[in-house]
Design a protein around this motif. Sequence first.
Motif: not given
Length: 381
Positions: A265-275
Amino acid sequence: MRKLRIGVIGVGRRARIHLEAISVMKDMYDLVAVCDMVPERAKEASEKYHATPYSNIEEMLRKENLDVADIVVPGGAHHAVAVVVAEHGVNMIVETPIAITLPCADIMINAAKKAGVKLEVAENVWRFVEERMKQEIIKSGLIGEVSRAYCVNMWGGYHAMNALRAYAGFREAKSVVGYVNKFPAPPTLGPGGREQREESWVKGIIEFEDGIIGIYESSNLLFAFLNTGYRKIQYAGVDCTKGCVIDRETHLVEDGKPKVYVMNEVTSTVNGTEVFERIELNTTPKIVWENPYKRYKIPKWLVAAVDELYSIGNAVINDVEPAYGAAAARKDQEISIAIQESALKGNAKITLPLTSITSYEQKLHEQYKERYGEDPLKWGH
């Protein structure tokens, strides 16, 4: 683009997931109403999501000029609520199962057709991220042709049939053989926190087109067993002519040696939320399933719910059929019912599609009458 006015009927655990999904889909939806027979629950949810609370469905439908109703009530009430919603000319998405029996499902389908409204069913198993990836791996041809599909203690009933049908490329089921047995169990907290001392075990063998066999097994105490560690036998996937996919692992033979690829899985973090961004299999070429809803900046657990709601919204806006739809959900339930019917008839092979009401469904209708004091089929008259 005009946003769709949506109202949610029923405020339980699943409804809270739907409400969270609707709240991020601001480009498609305007949540205007929440209805529950317990006014306090409707009020609490409506305050959180800035909607109008109702405790009467028809009042909400009269006042709110809805484009979509999200029906998240117990399964036995689906067909009754759906008929009322359809009569008000409102499109709908309904939680699973589509209905408790096929005659009840047909009441819903016919009501929607008569009213000219869209009807989607929120079946989420085939929409789960890992399940979408399994479907991509199967379609790629990497592991060859599907021979057998398995769903053992992962999901029960219609959910499991949905998974097996997806593994079989949504081919038609031709027949089933079912087994049901009961076993003593240690005191275990089951659904609703009720203590259970007996396990009801179900086994099904499904024959799909092209010789694909589906193997299903589940228990009424499945989740309680998993939570306590008492039972840990669970898996879902496919056995194919060149390899297999079981859960997150793909097994192959390369250059005469076994090779295992694990979903990444590839995720990113946007404003403290894992996307959640995408899920990959590092084969050559790489197999990837991209999250089509990255714009909403949502975690993995919310992808399936957003997909369900996008399906009915897109169907209404573009006048197309929903991505899954009532006919497909009816097939999921039909196989599940046929397994129970086979068990009642001494493990007899049941040919599909079913052409008449089963004794298992008749039993469910009698139980409905005893519980609610009315014929469940009265809504079709």
